[in-house]
Design an enzyme around this catalytic site. Structure first.
Site, PDB file in Angstrom:
ATOM      1  N   GLU A 158      -4.792  -8.757  -1.426  1.00 19.63           N
ATOM      2  CA  GLU A 158      -5.283  -8.486  -0.067  1.00 19.63           C
ATOM      3  C   GLU A 158      -6.710  -7.980  -0.052  1.00 19.63           C
ATOM      4  O   GLU A 158      -7.069  -7.100  -0.824  1.00 19.63           O
ATOM      5  CB  GLU A 158      -4.396  -7.446   0.640  1.00 19.63           C
ATOM      6  CG  GLU A 158      -4.848  -7.193   2.077  1.00 19.63           C
ATOM      7  CD  GLU A 158      -4.183  -5.995   2.725  1.00 19.63           C
ATOM      8  OE1 GLU A 158      -2.959  -5.831   2.563  1.00 19.63           O
ATOM      9  OE2 GLU A 158      -4.888  -5.211   3.393  1.00 19.63           O
ATOM     10  N   GLU A 211       0.825  -1.221   0.000  1.00 16.42           N
ATOM     11  CA  GLU A 211       0.000   0.000   0.000  1.00 16.42           C
ATOM     12  C   GLU A 211       0.860   1.273   0.000  1.00 16.42           C
ATOM     13  O   GLU A 211       0.865   2.042   0.959  1.00 16.42           O
ATOM     14  CB  GLU A 211      -0.967  -0.018   1.178  1.00 16.42           C
ATOM     15  CG  GLU A 211      -1.944  -1.187   1.088  1.00 16.42           C
ATOM     16  CD  GLU A 211      -3.115  -1.108   2.057  1.00 16.42           C
ATOM     17  OE1 GLU A 211      -3.068  -0.293   3.004  1.00 16.42           O
ATOM     18  OE2 GLU A 211      -4.081  -1.856   1.838  1.00 16.42           O
TER      19      GLU A 211
END
Length: 310
Positions: A165, A70
């Site tokens: 994810e 991220e």
């Protein structure tokens, strides 16, 4: 723990991803946010190399790494910002050449963040030098649309895309999670060229731990471990519908779909056909599968999932 996992399933593949560089390499000297200082790019690339070599020395092959978990999220603990241009520079000038000169076979995967920004990985792949070192792009779906995986695939069809994810918030809502995760991920991601679907996370204790200060306090594991007791949670059953029946090396094949009965079909290395179907409605549905030998007529309850194999 990885050694124990590999003993159970020697064929499992491992994707490793850092959530932050060491704090002394970062612009803010913190485990939260900040960026990698440019003068440490070569040093940090060497961290990846040493990590992969150390794991290999312990009998564990790291099949792939993503550059940064991220990279547009500066709020997790740990976390680190990394723009597309920074990731491009790091790969083409440091990590890629270092892996190449040391014979590292681990795949380099970029982005590893939300599907609202497909231009991030596309811009990296547009750079010819970085492109040469990159296997593909990884995605989460906390923002954006699953169809954007096809946008990235279509821009660079010779590069892989991976879904890596998606969390389930504790305590979990089984009926709601089954519907959303199958429609968007277990079915939606492979239909948009994804080679994987990974859930977050594997296991947690009865307090959803362990987690760091400022980390996720509500991330429900696929299983909850409380002493010797194990509770199987929604992610366990979500993954099971595919993982038990779609072995490594299976290939997705075409199947027509609908909003009421979204589905995905595979051909396995053993020549079996596997179809995963979701009833995305609030009522029981009858339908046919036009299999080669003889049509399959079946019924699926409202909001449920079924896996068919022949």
């Amino acid at each position: 723990m990885l050694t124990q996992i590999k003993a159970i399933n020697p064929n499992i593949k491992i994707l490793a991803t850092p959530w932050s560089a060491p704090t002394w390499m970062k612009t803010n000297q913190s485990s939260i946010g900040g960026e990698l200082q440019t003068n440490y790019y070569a040093t940090y690339a060497n961290y990846f190399l040493k990590y992969i070599q150390a794991m290999q020395a312990n009998g564990i092959t790291i099949d792939a790494i993503s550059i940064q978990n991220e990279p547009e999220n500066e709020y997790n603990n740990p976390s680190m910002l990394m723009s597309a241009s920074q990731q491009t520079t790091f790969i083409k000038n440091n990590l890629g050449p270092l892996f190449s000169s040391n014979g590292i076979q681990s795949k380099i995967i970029i982005f590893d963040h939300n599907l609202d920004n497909p231009n991030y990985p596309i811009s990296i792949l547009n750079d010819a030098q970085a492109n040469a070192f990159v296997d593909g792009s990884a995605f989460h779906l906390y923002a954006g649309q699953i169809d954007n995986m096809s946008v990235v695939h279509n821009a660079h069809p010779n590069k892989n895309v991976y879904f890596t994810e998606q969390w389930i918030q504790a305590p979990g809502n089984f009926a709601a999670e089954i519907k959303w995760h199958f429609r968007e991920l277990m079915i939606g991601a492979p239909r948009n060229w994804s080679k994987t679907v990974l859930q977050w996370n594997l296991a947690s204790d009865s307090n959803n731990g362990p987690f760091t200060p400022g980390g996720c306090t509500e991330c429900l594991g696929a299983i909850t471990i409380n002493g010797s007791a194990i509770t199987r949670n929604p992610a366990y059953y979500i993954i099971a519908h595919s993982s038990k029946f779609v072995p490594m090396g299976s290939v997705r094949i075409q199947s027509n779909t609908s909003t009421e009965l979204p589905n995905v079909a595979y051909k396995t290395p053993q020549g079996k056909i596997v179809v995963v179907v979701l009833n995305n409605t609030d009522s029981q549905k009858s339908f046919n599968i036009n299999a080669a030998n003889k049509p399959i007529s079946t019924v699926i309850p409202a909001g449920s999932v079924a896996t068919y194999v022949w």
